[in-house]
Design a protein around this motif. Structure first.
Motif, mmCIF file in Angstrom:
data_model
loop_
_atom_site.group_PDB
_atom_site.id
_atom_site.type_symbol
_atom_site.label_atom_id
_atom_site.label_comp_id
_atom_site.label_asym_id
_atom_site.label_seq_id
_atom_site.Cartn_x
_atom_site.Cartn_y
_atom_site.Cartn_z
ATOM 1 N N THR A 58 0.644 -1.315 0.007
ATOM 2 C CA THR A 58 0.011 -0.105 0.009
ATOM 3 C C THR A 58 0.932 1.377 0.186
ATOM 4 O O THR A 58 0.099 2.345 -0.181
ATOM 5 N N TRP A 59 2.141 1.105 0.295
ATOM 6 C CA TRP A 59 3.093 2.263 0.200
ATOM 7 C C TRP A 59 3.340 2.621 -1.226
ATOM 8 O O TRP A 59 3.400 1.950 -2.251
ATOM 9 N N SER A 60 3.353 3.869 -1.405
ATOM 10 C CA SER A 60 3.973 4.446 -2.855
ATOM 11 C C SER A 60 5.273 5.056 -2.527
ATOM 12 O O SER A 60 5.723 5.513 -1.732
ATOM 13 N N VAL A 61 6.042 4.584 -3.544
ATOM 14 C CA VAL A 61 7.749 4.945 -3.560
ATOM 15 C C VAL A 61 7.971 5.924 -4.622
ATOM 16 O O VAL A 61 7.575 5.648 -5.837
ATOM 17 N N TYR A 62 8.887 6.874 -4.221
ATOM 18 C CA TYR A 62 9.425 7.768 -5.298
ATOM 19 C C TYR A 62 10.648 7.939 -5.092
ATOM 20 O O TYR A 62 11.153 8.450 -4.107
ATOM 21 N N MET A 63 11.433 7.676 -6.227
ATOM 22 C CA MET A 63 13.049 7.577 -5.960
ATOM 23 C C MET A 63 13.772 8.616 -7.254
ATOM 24 O O MET A 63 13.183 8.393 -8.289
ATOM 25 N N LEU A 64 14.463 9.318 -6.798
ATOM 26 C CA LEU A 64 15.226 10.315 -7.794
ATOM 27 C C LEU A 64 16.556 9.764 -7.657
ATOM 28 O O LEU A 64 17.331 9.471 -7.131
ATOM 29 N N SER A 65 16.863 9.209 -9.097
ATOM 30 C CA SER A 65 18.106 8.262 -9.433
ATOM 31 C C SER A 65 18.509 8.838 -10.871
ATOM 32 O O SER A 65 17.759 8.923 -11.711
ATOM 33 N N SER A 66 20.115 8.792 -10.706
ATOM 34 C CA SER A 66 20.631 8.823 -12.276
ATOM 35 C C SER A 66 20.967 7.341 -12.799
ATOM 36 O O SER A 66 21.485 7.325 -13.935
ATOM 37 N N ASN A 97 18.921 17.275 -11.219
ATOM 38 C CA ASN A 97 19.481 17.521 -9.929
ATOM 39 C C ASN A 97 20.773 18.270 -10.069
ATOM 40 O O ASN A 97 21.674 17.450 -10.329
ATOM 41 N N GLY A 98 20.827 19.685 -10.082
ATOM 42 C CA GLY A 98 21.979 20.403 -10.503
ATOM 43 C C GLY A 98 22.026 20.318 -12.088
ATOM 44 O O GLY A 98 21.095 20.441 -12.922
ATOM 45 N N PHE A 99 23.550 19.708 -12.434
ATOM 46 C CA PHE A 99 23.512 19.390 -13.836
ATOM 47 C C PHE A 99 23.525 18.096 -14.103
ATOM 48 O O PHE A 99 23.829 17.596 -15.311
ATOM 49 N N ILE A 100 23.083 17.062 -13.124
ATOM 50 C CA ILE A 100 23.050 15.718 -13.494
ATOM 51 C C ILE A 100 21.742 15.259 -13.794
ATOM 52 O O ILE A 100 20.493 15.588 -13.044
ATOM 53 N N ARG A 101 21.593 14.634 -14.898
ATOM 54 C CA ARG A 101 20.432 14.327 -15.489
ATOM 55 C C ARG A 101 19.667 13.149 -14.642
ATOM 56 O O ARG A 101 20.516 12.109 -14.567
ATOM 57 N N THR A 102 18.677 13.239 -14.007
ATOM 58 C CA THR A 102 18.093 11.936 -13.263
ATOM 59 C C THR A 102 16.764 11.739 -14.008
ATOM 60 O O THR A 102 16.048 12.400 -14.581
ATOM 61 N N ASP A 103 16.118 10.882 -13.395
ATOM 62 C CA ASP A 103 14.692 10.298 -13.373
ATOM 63 C C ASP A 103 13.863 10.129 -12.070
ATOM 64 O O ASP A 103 14.606 9.689 -11.189
ATOM 65 N N TYR A 104 12.662 10.628 -11.855
ATOM 66 C CA TYR A 104 12.194 10.613 -10.813
ATOM 67 C C TYR A 104 11.254 9.248 -11.040
ATOM 68 O O TYR A 104 10.180 9.281 -11.641
ATOM 69 N N TYR A 105 11.348 8.001 -10.460
ATOM 70 C CA TYR A 105 10.607 6.828 -10.788
ATOM 71 C C TYR A 105 9.557 7.093 -9.508
ATOM 72 O O TYR A 105 9.971 7.067 -8.389
ATOM 73 N N GLN A 106 8.323 6.575 -10.012
ATOM 74 C CA GLN A 106 7.337 6.804 -9.250
ATOM 75 C C GLN A 106 6.520 5.182 -9.352
ATOM 76 O O GLN A 106 6.044 4.798 -10.270
ATOM 77 N N PHE A 107 6.670 4.578 -7.886
ATOM 78 C CA PHE A 107 5.938 3.180 -7.920
ATOM 79 C C PHE A 107 4.556 3.351 -7.014
ATOM 80 O O PHE A 107 4.622 3.836 -5.696
ATOM 81 N N TRP A 108 3.525 3.451 -7.481
ATOM 82 C CA TRP A 108 2.253 3.794 -6.817
ATOM 83 C C TRP A 108 1.772 2.544 -6.124
ATOM 84 O O TRP A 108 1.794 1.385 -6.682
ATOM 85 N N GLY A 109 1.547 2.829 -4.850
ATOM 86 C CA GLY A 109 0.950 1.748 -3.795
ATOM 87 C C GLY A 109 -0.407 1.362 -4.295
ATOM 88 O O GLY A 109 -1.388 2.150 -4.923
ATOM 89 N N LYS A 110 -0.906 0.150 -3.879
ATOM 90 C CA LYS A 110 -2.248 -0.185 -3.921
ATOM 91 C C LYS A 110 -3.198 0.165 -2.698
ATOM 92 O O LYS A 110 -2.517 0.588 -1.807
ATOM 93 N N ARG A 111 -4.305 0.745 -3.028
ATOM 94 C CA ARG A 111 -5.087 1.213 -1.999
ATOM 95 C C ARG A 111 -5.459 0.282 -1.235
ATOM 96 O O ARG A 111 -5.975 -0.810 -1.438
#
Length: 375
Positions: free
Chosen positions: A332-340, A360-374
């Motif tokens: 049920t937890w939603s997880v959001y991680m910013l990573s290169s 993030n500054g000059f570093i290209r990153t992706d914000y990975y979003q894993f939505w939790g189940k209700r």
């Protein structure tokens, strides 16, 4: 009250969030790369500086015109009614940049704009000789893009990410404005538990607490435009009083920050104390893989280390893979991680519900979003 053309600047990829923030203050917007335009009076300048969480700065657009020659740049800058903005003793450093333009020498452009403003002010204030520039600061920027010159006055001073609470930081600090954006993108609400397993100096949990209690990010700092003679002090007092009234100090929060480094936990606790959240945010030394909870419907936001050096990458890959395994036990937890890390999803063991490209500054990153189940 005067009507100004204003621009809030932002990092690439965050324009829509800043635009939403400006709209929430009651102003209509148009957006270009890294720029959110809106119109407003002196009160709008104060409100934007005190309330915008994700913007970098708020500037007045003093002039916009085509300029292919130094003569054009000089005459058109001189034609601006600078006396409306700058008193006779104004200190006005001029910065510049030029992209894809005939006038490519930035030092020359800066010098010409400076000279043109000096000439205009001497004429308007009936002065002979030098202007002493002993008064308040008005930071001017001339930006030339494809032969169109835009001259702005910075109302903020230090960037808006400088909230005033961060006494110390780690090696790779996350800007407060980006941290606030990560929380906003997650749509976290203060009635849900919140965890940052890589909290470092505590920026993400502190920004979450400010959002959770609706505390204006610029409430405890100064801005250059506060010293300007035509910005009445009463406006700033009114806007700060309004911010105080809108803050919800009684809102209970369940916010936890953990980090493997005990020194970072000490720094995070100090920063949390400075921000007024010492009793509201819990920080503890812990490895991300040791996360466990009986709470449901929580939000986890983090900025795991990127691994710049040999030997680090393997360690970080293991951390991400362990985190994915642990979070499987908390669906049920939603997880959001910013990573290169481009192989983040494979390491985590799951495809992201959504991805968002951010810098993030000059570093290209992706914000990975894993939505939790209700639940």
């Amino acid at each position: 009250m005067t009507k100004f053309k204003l621009v809030a600047t932002s990092a690439m990829g965050l324009e829509s969030i800043v635009a939403d923030e400006v709209k929430a203050l009651g102003y209509e917007t148009t957006t270009e790369n890294g720029k959110i335009y809106f119109e407003g009076d002196e009160r709008a300048i104060a409100r934007a500086n005190i309330w915008l969480r994700v913007a970098d700065r708020v500037k007045i657009i003093a002039a916009e015109f085509p300029a292919k020659t130094f003569d054009e740049l000089f005459e058109r800058t001189k034609a601006v009614q600078w006396e409306k903005f700058l008193p006779v003793d104004a200190a006005f450093p001029v910065q510049g940049k030029s992209v894809k333009s005939t006038l490519f020498s930035v030092p020359d452009c800066q010098a010409i704009v400076k000279k043109a403003i000096v000439e205009r002010l001497k004429l308007a204030h009936k002065r002979i000789g030098f202007l002493d520039e002993s008064g308040a600061t008005y930071k001017i920027e001339v930006s030339i893009l494809k032969d169109i010159a835009t001259i702005t006055i910075d109302t903020s001073g230090a960037g808006l990410h400088k909230r005033g609470y961060r006494q110390e930081q780690g090696e790779a600090p996350l800007k407060e404005t980006l941290a606030a954006a990560l929380v906003k993108i997650s749509k976290w609400s203060p009635n849900r538990p919140f965890v940052d397993p890589f909290c470092g100096s505590g920026t993400i949990p502190i920004e979450a607490a400010m959002i959770g209690q609706n505390i204006a990010p610029g409430y405890n700092r100064d801005f250059h435009s506060e010293a300007w003679s035509w910005m009445p002090k009463t406006i700033w007092d009114d806007v700060r009083n309004e911010a105080e009234d809108l803050a919800n100090y009684d809102q209970e929060l369940q916010i936890i920050g953990t980090d493997i480094d005990h020194k970072m936990i000490q720094i995070a606790e100090q920063n949390s104390f400075e921000s007024g959240f010492a009793d509201l945010i819990t920080f503890k030394q812990m490895q991300a893989r040791d996360f466990s909870t009986t709470l449901t419907d929580g939000v986890m936001i983090g900025n795991p280390p990127y691994g710049e050096r040999i030997g680090e990458i393997e360690v970080i890959e293991k951390v991400i893979s362990d985190l994915g395994y642990v979070l499987e036990q908390h669906p049920t937890w939603s997880v959001y991680m910013l990573s290169s890390m481009e192989n983040f999803e494979q390491l985590y063991g799951k495809k992201a519900t959504k991805k968002r490209k951010l810098f993030n500054g000059f570093i290209r990153t992706d914000y990975y979003q894993f939505w939790g189940k209700r639940s």
